[in-house]
Design a protein around this motif. Structure first.
Motif, PDB file in Angstrom:
ATOM      1  N   VAL A 186     -23.413  73.159 -38.081  1.00  0.00           N
ATOM      2  CA  VAL A 186     -23.480  71.894 -37.353  1.00  0.00           C
ATOM      3  C   VAL A 186     -24.894  71.362 -37.464  1.00  0.00           C
ATOM      4  O   VAL A 186     -25.864  72.114 -37.401  1.00  0.00           O
ATOM      5  N   SER A 187     -25.026  70.034 -37.632  1.00  0.00           N
ATOM      6  CA  SER A 187     -26.356  69.457 -37.817  1.00  0.00           C
ATOM      7  C   SER A 187     -26.446  68.091 -37.173  1.00  0.00           C
ATOM      8  O   SER A 187     -25.430  67.471 -36.834  1.00  0.00           O
ATOM      9  N   LEU A 188     -27.653  67.634 -37.017  1.00  0.00           N
ATOM     10  CA  LEU A 188     -27.909  66.248 -36.652  1.00  0.00           C
ATOM     11  C   LEU A 188     -28.317  65.517 -37.917  1.00  0.00           C
ATOM     12  O   LEU A 188     -29.340  65.818 -38.524  1.00  0.00           O
ATOM     13  N   LEU A 189     -27.500  64.578 -38.335  1.00  0.00           N
ATOM     14  CA  LEU A 189     -27.731  63.853 -39.569  1.00  0.00           C
ATOM     15  C   LEU A 189     -27.828  62.371 -39.254  1.00  0.00           C
ATOM     16  O   LEU A 189     -26.875  61.768 -38.771  1.00  0.00           O
ATOM     17  N   ASN A 190     -29.014  61.807 -39.499  1.00  0.00           N
ATOM     18  CA  ASN A 190     -29.250  60.400 -39.173  1.00  0.00           C
ATOM     19  C   ASN A 190     -28.889  60.089 -37.727  1.00  0.00           C
ATOM     20  O   ASN A 190     -28.295  59.053 -37.410  1.00  0.00           O
ATOM     21  N   GLY A 191     -29.266  61.011 -36.845  1.00  0.00           N
ATOM     22  CA  GLY A 191     -29.027  60.806 -35.423  1.00  0.00           C
ATOM     23  C   GLY A 191     -27.612  61.034 -34.972  1.00  0.00           C
ATOM     24  O   GLY A 191     -27.253  60.718 -33.839  1.00  0.00           O
ATOM     25  N   ARG A 192     -26.776  61.586 -35.849  1.00  0.00           N
ATOM     26  CA  ARG A 192     -25.379  61.810 -35.505  1.00  0.00           C
ATOM     27  C   ARG A 192     -25.039  63.280 -35.645  1.00  0.00           C
ATOM     28  O   ARG A 192     -25.422  63.925 -36.625  1.00  0.00           O
ATOM     29  N   LEU A 193     -24.296  63.800 -34.691  1.00  0.00           N
ATOM     30  CA  LEU A 193     -23.875  65.189 -34.733  1.00  0.00           C
ATOM     31  C   LEU A 193     -22.750  65.333 -35.755  1.00  0.00           C
ATOM     32  O   LEU A 193     -21.738  64.628 -35.698  1.00  0.00           O
ATOM     33  N   CYS A 194     -22.922  66.228 -36.714  1.00  0.00           N
ATOM     34  CA  CYS A 194     -21.940  66.431 -37.780  1.00  0.00           C
ATOM     35  C   CYS A 194     -21.687  67.919 -37.987  1.00  0.00           C
ATOM     36  O   CYS A 194     -22.538  68.751 -37.666  1.00  0.00           O
ATOM     37  N   GLN A 195     -20.522  68.242 -38.518  1.00  0.00           N
ATOM     38  CA  GLN A 195     -20.276  69.601 -38.981  1.00  0.00           C
ATOM     39  C   GLN A 195     -20.187  69.572 -40.501  1.00  0.00           C
ATOM     40  O   GLN A 195     -19.505  68.732 -41.084  1.00  0.00           O
ATOM     41  N   CYS A 196     -20.927  70.476 -41.124  1.00  0.00           N
ATOM     42  CA  CYS A 196     -20.976  70.551 -42.585  1.00  0.00           C
ATOM     43  C   CYS A 196     -19.816  71.424 -43.060  1.00  0.00           C
ATOM     44  O   CYS A 196     -19.693  72.585 -42.646  1.00  0.00           O
ATOM     45  N   CYS A 197     -18.966  70.864 -43.927  1.00  0.00           N
ATOM     46  CA  CYS A 197     -17.721  71.534 -44.301  1.00  0.00           C
ATOM     47  C   CYS A 197     -17.518  71.540 -45.810  1.00  0.00           C
ATOM     48  O   CYS A 197     -18.016  70.677 -46.531  1.00  0.00           O
ATOM     49  N   ASP A 198     -16.762  72.538 -46.261  1.00  0.00           N
ATOM     50  CA  ASP A 198     -16.246  72.576 -47.626  1.00  0.00           C
ATOM     51  C   ASP A 198     -14.727  72.443 -47.568  1.00  0.00           C
ATOM     52  O   ASP A 198     -14.081  73.054 -46.701  1.00  0.00           O
ATOM     53  N   LEU A 199     -14.158  71.642 -48.466  1.00  0.00           N
ATOM     54  CA  LEU A 199     -12.708  71.518 -48.574  1.00  0.00           C
ATOM     55  C   LEU A 199     -12.287  71.735 -50.017  1.00  0.00           C
ATOM     56  O   LEU A 199     -12.829  71.101 -50.926  1.00  0.00           O
ATOM     57  N   ILE A 200     -11.345  72.633 -50.207  1.00  0.00           N
ATOM     58  CA  ILE A 200     -10.748  72.858 -51.523  1.00  0.00           C
ATOM     59  C   ILE A 200      -9.243  72.712 -51.344  1.00  0.00           C
ATOM     60  O   ILE A 200      -8.590  73.520 -50.678  1.00  0.00           O
TER      61      ILE A 200
ATOM     62  N   ASP B 188     -20.124  70.488 -48.785  1.00  0.00           N
ATOM     63  CA  ASP B 188     -21.118  69.880 -47.891  1.00  0.00           C
ATOM     64  C   ASP B 188     -20.688  68.489 -47.420  1.00  0.00           C
ATOM     65  O   ASP B 188     -21.467  67.529 -47.448  1.00  0.00           O
ATOM     66  N   VAL B 189     -19.442  68.393 -46.991  1.00  0.00           N
ATOM     67  CA  VAL B 189     -18.952  67.153 -46.391  1.00  0.00           C
ATOM     68  C   VAL B 189     -19.376  67.142 -44.926  1.00  0.00           C
ATOM     69  O   VAL B 189     -19.091  68.082 -44.184  1.00  0.00           O
ATOM     70  N   ASN B 190     -20.052  66.100 -44.508  1.00  0.00           N
ATOM     71  CA  ASN B 190     -20.557  66.013 -43.131  1.00  0.00           C
ATOM     72  C   ASN B 190     -19.591  65.212 -42.265  1.00  0.00           C
ATOM     73  O   ASN B 190     -19.614  63.979 -42.255  1.00  0.00           O
ATOM     74  N   LEU B 191     -18.729  65.926 -41.546  1.00  0.00           N
ATOM     75  CA  LEU B 191     -17.726  65.293 -40.689  1.00  0.00           C
ATOM     76  C   LEU B 191     -18.321  64.990 -39.321  1.00  0.00           C
ATOM     77  O   LEU B 191     -18.887  65.878 -38.668  1.00  0.00           O
ATOM     78  N   ARG B 192     -18.130  63.762 -38.870  1.00  0.00           N
ATOM     79  CA  ARG B 192     -18.533  63.395 -37.508  1.00  0.00           C
ATOM     80  C   ARG B 192     -17.481  63.802 -36.489  1.00  0.00           C
ATOM     81  O   ARG B 192     -17.750  63.831 -35.290  1.00  0.00           O
ATOM     82  N   MET B 193     -16.297  64.075 -36.955  1.00  0.00           N
ATOM     83  CA  MET B 193     -15.222  64.571 -36.095  1.00  0.00           C
ATOM     84  C   MET B 193     -15.367  66.082 -36.014  1.00  0.00           C
ATOM     85  O   MET B 193     -15.205  66.786 -37.016  1.00  0.00           O
ATOM     86  N   LEU B 194     -15.689  66.588 -34.827  1.00  0.00           N
ATOM     87  CA  LEU B 194     -16.091  67.976 -34.682  1.00  0.00           C
ATOM     88  C   LEU B 194     -14.918  68.899 -34.358  1.00  0.00           C
ATOM     89  O   LEU B 194     -13.953  68.513 -33.710  1.00  0.00           O
TER      90      LEU B 194
END
Length: 548
Positions: free
Chosen positions: A298-312, A324-330
Motif C-alpha cells: 500500500v502506498s501514497l501516490l500523488n496524495g492518494r492511497l493506493c494498493q500496488c497489485c499484479d494481475l495475470i 504494479d497496477v496502483n488501485l485506488r479501490m482498496l
C-alpha cells in the motif's frame, strides 16, 4: 510523487503509522481527490429536476419501504417483469438501441461496473453507466459519454417531461403498480439510446431474473456478469444461497458470454454454470486457477492511497499481465472485482472489441467510488468538529463486506486502534456484521446509531436493537464488552482494559464525535481510526453534512 511504498519486507507498523499521519495532516479534500463534479450533487442541478423527483416520490419506492418476500424470485411472488417490458414498449424500446453489459451479484456489482466503465472510457468508448444506490443525488446513478459525467438535472427533467404522458398512461394501465425504480431505469435506458452510447454498463437492482433491468435481449447483451453470491435480501430472493444464485443467474442470455467473479462454493458455481450451459452461454471465470492477482503493498501516490497489485488473467484466447497496477479501490475484494472486470474486457476483446492493455491499466487505476474505503481529509474532519481525527467511511453492510473491510483496515493500518460508528438497515444480518468486527480485534469503542434508509425511516434499525445484537454477538463469541450507561459514563468505562466500550446515540454526527472522544481517551497518544460503516446511507448522511 510517491511519498512512500512498502512491500512485504518492510515493517507494516511503520507503514500504518505513516498513513495515519498523512490523513490527520493536510491531505487533499474530497473534491481534489475524486473530482467533485463527478461525485457530489450540485444543488442548482438538482433544482432543475424538481418535477421529475416529485413524480418519482409519488411512486412506490422499495428502497425506502423494503422489498416484499419472494419479490426477486422467478416465481408467482416475483416482480412482474412484463410490466417493465410494457413500459419500455410504450417508450419505443430504447434498450434495443445499444449494447449492454449486465451485472448481478450480492457484492461487487457497483465496483465492477465502475472498473468496466473506466476501462471502456479509457479506450475512447462512449459509455452509459447505471448503478444504485446513490450517495447524495440520484443523478449519480446515471453517467454518460466518454468523460463519465453524471447526467445533468436539466437533461433528466427534459427527458421526463417529454415522456410524462406515456409514463402517466403506463401508471394508469398498470393500476398504479409502476415503481420508482422502474421509471428511473426506463429514463436511464432512454438517455443511453438518446445519447447513442457505444455500450451501457448496467447494475441489477435486486437479484436478476425479475429485476427491472433484466429486459435486455440476447442480441443486445455483450456479456452477463455475476460477481458473487452471498446472504443478503434472503427473504426477497427465496431464503437460501441456492435460490439467490438462481435469481441472479436469470440475467444469463442465450449465446451470450457469462463471466463469473467468485470464488463461489462448489454447489453455487454448479448452479450458475448449469444455467449458462442451458442457455448455450460460454463461461469465463475470474477465479480459475490460472488467474493470479496479488497485493504487493500500500502506498501514497500523488496524495492518494493506493494498493500496488499484479494481475495475470487468461481467458480462452486472451492473456494479460499487468504489474504494479496502483488501485485506488482498496482491499482484496476490490482486487477481485478488478480481476472480474478484466476478464469481462478480455472476453469482449476476443469478440472483436478494440481495447488495449494500456487502457485496461489506465481504467483500473483511475477507478474510485465514493463511500468505499473513503477517507476524509483533515479539513473535512475539522468541518465535522473533529480536527486531527482520522475518519474512514465505508458502506459495508453485510457479513462478507464487514470481513472485507476488517481485512482492508488490518492490511493498511495494522497497528491502528478502532472506534466504530454503525448504522444499518433493518433487513441486514446485524449479528453477522457485528461478529466480523468483534473477532477482528483492536476495537476501542462501538457507537451504534441510526440513518435514514432510502430517504425514510421505515427500514432504519434502531440503535437500541443494534445494541442488543452486538451484546448477543459478544456473548456468543465470549468477547467481553463494556456497556456505557448513565451510571457508567465514558470517563469511567474508558479505563477498563481490553474491552471495547459499547454505547448508543441516535444522531449519526453526534455518534461520530462520541466515538472519537472515547478513542482519544483510551489510546493515550497512539494512533486511532474512526470508522463509519453499516450502510451507504450512513455514508451519504456524513458527506451531505459537509456540503450543507
Amino acid at each position: 510523487m510517491n511519498l512512500f511504498k512498502y512491500h512485504h519486507h518492510f515493517r507494516p507498523q511503520i507503514h500504518g503509522r505513516l498513513l495515519l499521519n498523512y490523513f490527520v495532516g493536510e491531505g487533499p479534500s474530497i473534491s481534489s481527490r475524486i473530482g467533485s463534479k463527478q461525485c457530489f450533487g450540485n444543488h442548482s442541478e438538482d433544482q432543475q429536476m424538481t418535477e421529475f423527483m416529485e413524480y418519482l416520490d409519488s411512486l412506490k419506492n422499495y428502497e425506502k419501504l423494503g422489498v416484499p418476500t419472494g419479490a426477486g424470485t422467478d416465481s408467482e411472488d416475483g416482480f412482474d417483469l412484463g410490466r417493465m417490458k410494457r413500459l419500455m414498449e410504450r417508450l419505443g424500446n430504447p434498450q434495443s438501441k445499444f449494447k449492454a453489459i449486465h451485472i448481478a451479484g450480492t457484492k461487487g456489482k457497483g465496483s465492477t461496473a465502475a472498473f468496466l466503465s473506466s476501462i471502456l472510457r479509457a479506450e475512447g468508448y462512449s459509455v452509459g453507466c447505471y448503478t444504485s444506490p446513490h450517495i447524495e443525488t440520484i443523478r449519480e446513478r446515471i453517467s454518460l459519454g466518454r468523460s463519465g459525467e453524471m447526467v445533468s438535472g436539466k437533461a433528466l427533467n427534459f427527458l421526463f417531461k417529454r415522456n410524462k404522458e406515456l409514463l402517466d398512461q403506463s401508471v394508469k394501465l398498470e393500476n398504479g403498480r409502476i415503481s420508482h425504480f422502474e421509471v428511473l431505469t426506463a429514463m436511464a435506458f432512454s438517455l443511453f439510446a438518446q445519447e447513442n452510447v457505444d455500450v451501457a454498463v448496467i447494475e441489477a437492482g435486486l437479484g436478476g431474473a425479475r429485476d427491472a433491468t433484466n429486459i435486455i435481449c440476447s442480441s443486445r447483451l455483450a456479456a452477463a456478469v455475476i460477481t458473487s453470491i452471498g446472504e443478503e435480501h434472503m427473504a426477497a430472493l427465496g431464503g437460501s444461497l441456492e435460490s439467490i444464485a438462481m435469481a441472479k443467474a436469470g440475467i444469463i442470455k442465450h449465446g451470450c458470454p457469462t463471466i463469473l467473479g467468485g470464488p463461489f462454493i462448489p454447489n453455487i458455481e454448479c448452479i450458475l454454470r448449469d444455467k449458462a450451459l442451458s442457455m448455450s452461454s460460454p463461461v469465463v471465470s475470474a477465479s480459475d486457477p490460472g488467474n493470479r492477482s496479488t497485493i504487493k503493498g500500500v502506498s501514497l501516490l500523488n496524495g492518494r492511497l493506493c494498493q500496488c497489485c499484479d494481475l495475470i488473467i487468461q481467458t480462452d484466447n486472451e492473456f494479460i499481465e499487468l504489474f504494479d497496477v496502483n488501485l485506488r479501490m482498496l482491499g482484496r475484494h476490490q482486487l477481485q472485482n478488478a480481476a472480474t472486470a478484466t476478464c469481462v474486457i478480455l472476453t469482449l476483446r476476443n469478440l472483436g472489441w478494440r481495447i488495449s492493455d494500456a487502457s485496461i491499466r489506465s481504467g483500473l487505476e483511475k477507478t474510485f467510488l465514493v463511500g468505499r474505503s473513503h477517507f476524509l481529509s483533515a479539513k473535512e474532519a475539522g468541518m465535522l468538529g473533529l480536527p486531527g481525527t482520522t475518519i474512514l467511511l465505508d458502506g459495508a453492510h453485510t457479513k462478507d463486506s464487514a470481513k472485507a473491510l476488517v481485512d482492508t483496515i488490518q492490511m493498511s493500518f495494522p497497528d491502528a486502534q478502532l472506534a466504530l460508528v454503525v448504522a444499518m438497515a433493518s433487513d441486514k444480518d446485524h449479528n453477522g456484521f457485528a461478529t466480523e468486527f468483534l473477532q477482528g480485534g483492536k476495537l476501542e469503542s462501538i457507537v451504534l446509531s441510526e440513518a435514514n434508509i432510502g430517504g425514510g425511516k421505515s427500514r432504519t434499525t434502531s440503535a437500541a436493537l443494534l445494541r442488543d445484537c452486538w451484546i448477543q454477538a459478544s456473548n456468543e463469541m465470549g468477547i467481553p464488552i463494556s456497556l456505557e450507561t448513565k451510571d457508567a459514563p465514558v470517563s469511567s468505562t474508558s479505563k477498563l482494559e481490553n474491552r471495547p466500550v459499547l454505547t448508543t446515540e441516535t444522531s449519526l454526527l453526534r455518534a461520530i464525535k462520541i466515538a472519537a472522544e472515547i478513542l482519544k481517551q483510551r489510546i493515550e497518544g497512539r494512533r486511532g481510526l474512526v470508522v463509519v460503516t453499516g450502510s451507504l446511507h450512513a455514508v451519504s448522511m456524513v458527506l451531505s453534512s459537509l456540503h450543507s
